[in-house]
Scaffold this active site. Structure first.
Site, PDB file in Angstrom:
ATOM      1  N   CYS A  56       0.861  -1.184   0.000  1.00  0.00           N
ATOM      2  CA  CYS A  56       0.000   0.000   0.000  1.00  0.00           C
ATOM      3  C   CYS A  56       0.897   1.233   0.000  1.00  0.00           C
ATOM      4  CB  CYS A  56      -0.990  -0.027   1.170  1.00  0.00           C
ATOM      5  SG  CYS A  56      -0.224  -0.020   2.805  1.00  0.00           S
ATOM      6  N   ASN A  82       2.292   1.413   4.331  1.00  0.00           N
ATOM      7  CA  ASN A  82       2.610   0.138   5.012  1.00  0.00           C
ATOM      8  C   ASN A  82       2.298   0.194   6.515  1.00  0.00           C
ATOM      9  OD1 ASN A  82       5.466  -2.073   5.574  1.00  0.00           O
ATOM     10  ND2 ASN A  82       3.372  -2.616   5.146  1.00  0.00           N
ATOM     11  N   CYS A 114      -1.459   0.796   7.375  1.00  0.00           N
ATOM     12  CA  CYS A 114      -2.910   0.551   7.506  1.00  0.00           C
ATOM     13  C   CYS A 114      -3.359  -0.699   6.752  1.00  0.00           C
ATOM     14  CB  CYS A 114      -3.710   1.757   7.003  1.00  0.00           C
ATOM     15  SG  CYS A 114      -3.408   3.272   7.943  1.00  0.00           S
ATOM     16  N   ARG A 115      -3.344  -0.646   5.411  1.00  0.00           N
ATOM     17  CA  ARG A 115      -3.963  -1.724   4.625  1.00  0.00           C
ATOM     18  C   ARG A 115      -3.083  -2.947   4.452  1.00  0.00           C
ATOM     19  NH1 ARG A 115      -5.184   2.102  -0.325  1.00  0.00           N
ATOM     20  NH2 ARG A 115      -3.289   3.015   0.586  1.00  0.00           N
ATOM     21  N   SER A 116      -1.842  -2.757   3.988  1.00  0.00           N
ATOM     22  CA  SER A 116      -1.024  -3.945   3.702  1.00  0.00           C
ATOM     23  C   SER A 116      -0.645  -4.751   4.950  1.00  0.00           C
ATOM     24  CB  SER A 116       0.197  -3.593   2.844  1.00  0.00           C
ATOM     25  OG  SER A 116       1.037  -2.658   3.454  1.00  0.00           O
ATOM     26  N   ASP A 141      -8.082   3.789   0.948  1.00  0.00           N
ATOM     27  CA  ASP A 141      -7.151   4.214   2.001  1.00  0.00           C
ATOM     28  C   ASP A 141      -7.964   4.673   3.222  1.00  0.00           C
ATOM     29  OD1 ASP A 141      -5.273   5.426   3.592  1.00  0.00           O
ATOM     30  OD2 ASP A 141      -4.402   6.647   1.996  1.00  0.00           O
TER      31      ASP A 141
HETATM   32  P1  4NP Z   1      -1.804   2.781   4.056  1.00  0.00           P
HETATM   33  O1  4NP Z   1      -2.439   4.135   4.642  1.00  0.00           O
HETATM   34  O2  4NP Z   1      -1.263   3.121   2.695  1.00  0.00           O
HETATM   35  O3  4NP Z   1      -2.963   1.846   3.985  1.00  0.00           O
HETATM   36  O4  4NP Z   1      -0.736   2.358   5.042  1.00  0.00           O
HETATM   37  C1  4NP Z   1      -1.722   5.315   4.724  1.00  0.00           C
HETATM   38  C2  4NP Z   1      -0.881   5.549   5.780  1.00  0.00           C
HETATM   39  C3  4NP Z   1      -0.186   6.733   5.881  1.00  0.00           C
HETATM   40  C4  4NP Z   1      -0.340   7.698   4.904  1.00  0.00           C
HETATM   41  C5  4NP Z   1      -1.177   7.471   3.831  1.00  0.00           C
HETATM   42  C6  4NP Z   1      -1.866   6.274   3.733  1.00  0.00           C
HETATM   43  N1  4NP Z   1       0.354   8.922   5.018  1.00  0.00           N
HETATM   44  O5  4NP Z   1       0.111   9.825   4.179  1.00  0.00           O
HETATM   45  O6  4NP Z   1       1.184   9.090   5.916  1.00  0.00           O
END
Ligand code: 4NP
Length: 158
Positions: free
Chosen positions: A8, A11, A13-15, A127
């Site tokens: 994602c 790294n 939240c989703r992955s 997201d």
């Molecule tokens: P992820 O979510 O891609 O599912 O881990 C996010 C986590 C952090 C950020 C964006 C998306 N960020 O902008 O810091």
């Protein structure tokens, strides 16, 4: 051993959730696979998953709290059989990293995770970072829907 990398943006939240769901699915179904996750971005390197991802996994008995965020590397194209992008932007970024590096291996197949979910073809796992607990639960639900076909495709079974 067959291997899957979930990718994602951050790294956190989703992955990490996808990796945890896949580990639980493998355990419950007696499958041996190598699993990891990574982000296309570098902001959260070394951090544990978001507390809301840890909480939703914990509510289903899955512990993802010891994962640590890392960034996608060019070497991952050689190390993993399958790289699963959570959304179409991740997919484009993964493909761009491969295209920009002449030494990148052709080994890994790069796919959108929800291509493996019934009715999910071409869909994103949204997201949830700026959302609330229900958005994280939605991620959990979507990721679970992809697991049976994902494992069948990877392991070459029905
Ligand atoms: P992820 O979510 O891609 O599912 O881990 C996010 C986590 C952090 C950020 C964006 C998306 N960020 O902008 O810091």
């Amino acid at each position: 051993m067959a291997s899957i990398l979930f990718v994602c943006l951050g790294n956190i939240c989703r992955s990490p959730l996808a990796e945890g769901v896949a580990a639980a699915f493998a355990m419950q179904n007696g499958k041996e696979v190598q699993l990891d996750s990574a982000g296309t971005g570098a902001w959260h390197i070394g951090n544990p998953p978001d507390s809301r991802s840890i909480a939703v996994a914990q509510s289903y008995g899955v512990d993802i709290s010891r994962q640590k965020a890392r960034q996608l590397q060019v070497t991952d194209f050689a190390r993993f059989d399958l790289i699963c992008a959570m959304d179409r932007q991740n997919l484009a970024d993964i493909q761009a990293l491969r295209a920009a590096n002449s030494e990148a291996s052709n080994h890994a197949e790069v796919r959108l995770l929800l291509d493996f979910a019934p009715d999910g073809i071409g869909q994103d796992v949204p997201d949830p970072y700026y959302g609330d607990g229900s958005d994280f639960l939605h991620v959990w639900t979507l990721v679970n829907q992809a697991m049976p076909s994902l494992f069948s495709a990877l392991l070459g079974e029905d």
